[in-house]
Design an enzyme around this catalytic site. Structure first.
Site, PDB file in Angstrom:
ATOM      1  CG  ASP A 235      -4.401  -9.125   6.331  1.00 30.09           C
ATOM      2  OD1 ASP A 235      -5.373  -8.472   5.958  1.00 30.09           O
ATOM      3  OD2 ASP A 235      -4.443 -10.361   6.546  1.00 30.09           O
TER       4      ASP A 235
ATOM      5  CD  GLU B 164     -12.193   9.644  -0.598  1.00 28.68           C
ATOM      6  OE1 GLU B 164     -11.036   9.912  -0.971  1.00 28.68           O
ATOM      7  OE2 GLU B 164     -12.902   8.773  -1.131  1.00 28.68           O
TER       8      GLU B 164
ATOM      9  CG  ASP C 291      -3.318  -3.529   6.463  1.00 28.12           C
ATOM     10  OD1 ASP C 291      -3.597  -4.150   7.515  1.00 28.12           O
ATOM     11  OD2 ASP C 291      -3.828  -3.798   5.369  1.00 28.12           O
TER      12      ASP C 291
END
Ligand SMILES: [Zn+2]
Lengths: 509, 508
Positions: free
Chosen positions: A197, A129, A195
């Site tokens: 951040d 996807e 991730d």
């Protein structure tokens, strides 16, 4: 309404009201697909999403959530550089710029190979996807492509401001609605991702907050990458780890080892848990509740982080400089006698730096100001504080789900115009987020190179590809090297499996 | 499974064929398996012969064990209590002797264990819900048994398992000793053995998540104390996969219509485990029961029967299904046919003799097997209804009051009914609400029983008056009655008379 959004009006977050208006832009697809695709259009900033199968906001990379709300204050501190934050929607978000970028610079071939794990298309890529964010902010999920060329074609046609990469599914995502049973459509493989951040560091960084970063707080990302990368390699034995600058204030990791790609959610969750030390609600409390002696992973991490604590935290962040800030430190020390003595000392000498205050803890304790803590426990408490101020703060949710989408490497960060380039961990300390090229810079560099080499023969000039004329070159080369190593290993693994499989019993089930 | 052998003792039509692969591998050879260990991973389906009767009987015995285990869970019994509670249940229904015991029964016990597991595996593979429940309970059972395995035999069993673990050599141990200890939370104070083994980290995701293993390049160094947990996890993982596989073959199994009804019955029994009725539920040999003693005895009735009794007294009438349910129950507690007729005649006081004779008498006699076909007479009429029967039959409609009130009443009405019959303990009522909310009707009923007989049960336990298996979960209204009656008459009844026995087989 929401056609041709002018750059100036982008702050109004034009939403796509009618599905029909998007479709003409969509690439030619099979007839069955038309219907499916229209319902994949989402508004990324909207929490009310109906068509997506899961909670959409959980599936997205949060990095860009407050893209347009970022009138964030940076501290008036002359040592703080302006964050790589750009003016209101600039040239780099214009469809024409994006089209040029995809046409001339984007490394489609290696990206395809990286996701496909082979030279010719296989389900790893074909059933994968992709989700596109279009210039009008429409969000289109479940895109998939039979080849790198078709993928490139759609990018040129739709000029997405960015796109995200999801898992390989059990069938082509575009055909998921043609199957009678929805249950047979399920994610089967994806890189393990992380991730990091900067916003998660707001409670401990003093230089910036929100979307802003500077060289000082970028060090937190550096520390996090070192610790996570070390654990992934040494503890889990992963080798094909790609770190990517998220374009503004963080970094992503993509682990492509076969063993990592095939993990189910439970295993992803277990790695995330292994690496996670500071959970949101536990910040700022006394003690992290970690076992002693320290687990070897924590022990190793602490050894990596100790020097950073001295320089990047105590010296550069100076987190306990003011008396309100110093209170945070006192709150982390579980001994009333000690904290009272420290408080007294700092009240009488208000200008002591964080470095001095940190040293004061031992001095004051040695002077006999401990009531409940033993010396050993004080050492532990100080370790906990060091970890609290240096240990990676992961957005663990991103890592836990096989079907979580994450922004692709090499797309352009819509808030800064910078390309999400790979970070070479071997030269991590040299990586400067402020030197990462923006798309407008890169296009200019092509023009400059062409002008400079106008005298070159046509034939000679054709040998040099556009990306090679720009500052993107080292990043693309690094990426190609990474992909080549992965493919080599993949080919070897495949041959071994085939050989082993030849003798197997085909009747076994 | 697949059992088509030429064993002459078993009628081919009555042979249970469990293996879904039978039709694909027609030439395989089926032999009796040997069971080297007490514990079994049930990796391979049974290959020996077994009759349909045995197939069902063994399945029901195992079901009883699993149901008791689930009941412990529903009642939030801590592990130690569960263990204590389950010991006699296991001893009675699914005994498994150690190899050391050299019991002559060992082979048969292990065969029963193996076969019954596989019959239930097939019976419960039909829906995701059943699969999940079955896997959970089987895993618990496995764990319970593993913990009580003889030490040496457990070691031998674990070593025999197809698991890819490697002992950490002395050399490696010396090299990493501090890290091994720090990582695994080793404690010499706790008497931890200084021994580790290594596996791919994916085998122990929970331990990795909690940072309780040492990781080196994808290998997890695990302390031996975790080995049992790993074996249990692996058992669970394989069973879940096996159930998925069985589910895919199930449609083909249905072709074997001799097995289908049994499998159906077994899976039905998971709603409330079935208990047959036995003659020994009667107290006829301890007390004389006649039409006029029912009012007094009704204090020992379970709510389903007490409710019918109260309705009958209130309206002097009961509708057909209520009559049937109640008549069979009364038959079960030892009321003779003659007294039963007297009971109903007196109870229906608004009816004329003529009407009673023409419309009601026949059915009462039929229930007792006094009239009807030969089969009915031979079987002495119908069997008193079990909880499972009451919990799975159609719900009563207006004016009817048969069935199990825990199921048929709304929670508010149920609580009102319980209060009307004198049950006011708030904690108990709260528990009942919770049970019925989760559709655990028989658990609610057992909860009421346990609370209202709390002191007596304690006495029986403290003085070891009864075998512990006589205090297992009640699954039959007649068991409820007899156990309650005996508990309230402790000391009045001679100890030799105690025979509260829930049979494991269908009496039909
Ligand atoms: Zn900063």
């Amino acid at each position: 309404m929401p056609h041709a959004v002018s750059p100036e009006s982008s702050q109004e977050l034009p939403a796509l009201n009618s599905e029909a208006e998007v479709l003409p832009d969509a690439p030619p697809t099979t007839s069955l697909d038309t219907d499916a695709q229209s319902s994949d259009v989402e508004e990324p900033e909207s929490k009310q999403t109906n068509a997506a199968p899961a909670k959409l906001d959980e599936l997205f990379d949060d990095d860009d959530d407050d893209e347009f709300s970022s009138s964030v204050q940076t501290r008036a501190d002359d040592s703080s550089q302006p964050a790589p934050q750009a003016a209101p929607k600039a040239q780099y978000s214009e469809p024409e710029t994006l089209r040029q970028f995809y046409q001339r610079l984007f490394p489609f071939r290696p990206l395809f190979q990286w996701l496909n794990h082979a030279a010719s298309p296989q389900p790893d890529f074909q059933n994968r996807e992709f989700a596109f964010v279009l210039p009008n902010d429409a969000y289109i999920r479940y895109q998939s492509f039979a080849s790198a060329d078709l993928f490139r074609k759609q990018c040129l046609q739709m000029t997405p401001t960015r796109f995200e990469i999801g898992p390989q599914y059990s069938m082509n995502p575009r055909e998921r609605k043609t199957m009678r049973s929805a249950s047979s459509f399920r994610p089967v493989m994806k890189e393990l991702v992380f991730d990091i951040d900067m916003t998660d560091y707001d409670p401990i960084r003093t230089c910036c907050s929100g979307a802003s970063i500077c060289h000082k707080c970028w060090r937190f990302i550096v520390m996090a990458v070192k610790v996570v990368d070390g654990a992934l390699r040494e503890d889990f034995g992963f080798q094909h780890i790609l770190w990517v600058y998220s374009g503004r204030r963080g970094a992503h990791a993509w682990i492509s080892d076969k063993r990592a790609r095939e993990m189910d959610d439970a295993k992803r969750k277990s790695i995330a848990g292994y690496l996670e030390l500071l959970r949101g609600s536990e910040h700022g409390k006394k003690g992290l509740g970690i076992r002693r002696p320290l687990h070897p992973h924590i022990d190793r991490s602490l050894k990596i982080l100790n020097p950073h604590f001295q320089t990047d935290v105590l010296a550069d962040q100076d987190p306990w400089q003011s008396s309100e800030q110093a209170e945070k430190l006192l709150n982390l020390l579980p001994d009333k006698t000690l904290t009272a003595a420290l408080q007294k000392k700092w009240d009488s000498a208000p200008n002591r730096s964080s470095n001095q205050k940190w040293a004061d803890i031992d001095t004051v304790a040695e002077a006999g100001n401990l009531s409940t803590l033993t010396t050993k426990q004080l050492v532990d408490a100080k370790q906990d504080i060091r970890l609290e101020y240096t240990y990676p703060r992961l957005d663990a949710e991103v890592s836990k789900k096989l079907n979580h989408l994450l922004k692709s490497p090499f797309v352009i960060h819509p808030g800064t115009g910078r390309v999400c380039v790979p970070i070479d961990v071997r030269r991590l300390d040299d990586f400067d987020p402020f030197e990462v090229p923006t798309v407008t810079q890169l296009l200019q560099e092509i023009d400059d190179w062409d002008a400079k080499n106008a005298s070159m023969s046509e034939e000679e000039r054709a040998k040099v590809l556009d990306w090679q004329k720009t500052g993107l070159k080292p990043y693309v080369e690094y990426f190609r090297g990474h992909v080549a190593t992965l493919l080599k290993e993949e080919g070897r693994g495949k041959r071994e499996r085939e050989e082993a499989g030849a003798g197997g019993d085909p009747m076994e089930f | 499974m697949l059992a088509v052998t030429t064993n002459p003792r078993i009628d081919p039509k009555k042979r249970a064929v469990l293996d879904p692969r039978k039709r694909q591998f027609a030439k395989a050879q089926w032999v009796e398996q040997e069971y080297a260990h007490r514990m079994n991973f049930y990796t391979t389906p049974p290959t020996g012969d077994i009759s349909l009767e045995q197939f069902e009987e063994w399945g029901i015995a195992r079901l009883k064990v699993l149901a008791e285990l689930e009941a412990c869970q529903f009642r939030n019994k801590p592990p130690a209590e569960t263990e204590e509670y389950m010991r006699p249940v296991l001893e009675k229904h699914m005994r498994l002797s150690s190899t050391r015991s050299r019991s002559s029964e060992t082979a048969m016990e292990r065969k029963k264990d193996h076969y019954s597991h596989w019959s239930l595996r097939l019976a419960f593979s039909g829906t995701a819900d059943l699969r999940q429940r079955f896997a959970r309970l089987e895993t618990q059972l496995f764990k319970l048994r593993l913990q009580h395995d003889d030490l040496a035999e457990r070691r031998a069993f674990i070593d025999s398992l197809p698991m890819s673990w490697e002992t950490v050599t002395a050399e490696e141990k010396n090299l990493w000793l501090d890290e091994l200890k720090a990582a695994t939370g080793f404690s010499s104070m706790r008497g931890d053995e200084e021994s580790w083994f290594k596996v791919d980290w994916e085998m122990v995701p929970e331990l990795v998540e909690r940072r309780q293993v040492l990781l080196k390049r994808g290998k997890a160094y695990v302390h031996v104390r975790e080995q049992q947990t790993m074996v249990v996890n692996e058992f669970s993982r394989r069973l879940e996969a096996g159930l998925e596989l069985a589910a895919r073959f199930l449609p083909r199994m249905d072709e074997d219509n001799r097995l289908a009804p049994i499998l159906h019955h077994l899976s039905q029994s998971f709603v409330a485990p079935d208990a047959g009725y036995s003659e020994s539920s009667s107290i006829g040999d301890m007390a004389s029961i006649n039409a006029s003693s029912i009012d007094a005895l009704s204090q020992h009735f379970p709510l389903c029967m007490l409710n019918l009794h109260r309705e009958l007294r209130k309206d002097s009438h009961l509708k057909h299904y209520g009559r049937l349910q109640y008549t069979l129950f009364l038959k079960g507690i030892g009321l003779s046919l003659q007294e039963c007729i007297v009971f109903w005649r007196k109870s229906f006081k608004l009816l004329t003799d003529e009407k009673f004779k023409s419309e009601y008498l026949y059915n009462i006699r039929h229930s007792y097997g006094d009239v009807g076909g030969d089969a009915n007479k031979r079987g002495r009429g119908y069997t008193p209804y079990s909880c499972q029967k009451l919990l799975t039959e159609a719900l009563p409609s207006g004016g009817q009051s048969h069935g199990c009130p825990y199921r048929t009443y709304s929670p508010d009405n149920l609580v009102a009914l319980l209060q009307n019959v004198g049950i006011n303990d708030r904690e108990l009522l709260r528990g009942v609400r919770e049970d019925v909310g989760k559709q655990r009707y028989h658990i609610a009923c057992n909860r009421v029983f346990e609370t209202t007989h709390k002191n007596e049960i304690k006495k029986v336990k403290d003085q070891s008056l009864w075998p512990a298996s006589e205090l297992d979960t009640i699954l039959h209204p007649n068991t409820y009655f007899k156990r309650g009656f005996l508990l309230k008459n402790l000391g009045k009844v001679q100890s030799g008379d105690i025979g509260v026995d829930v049979p494991t087989q269908m009496s039909e």
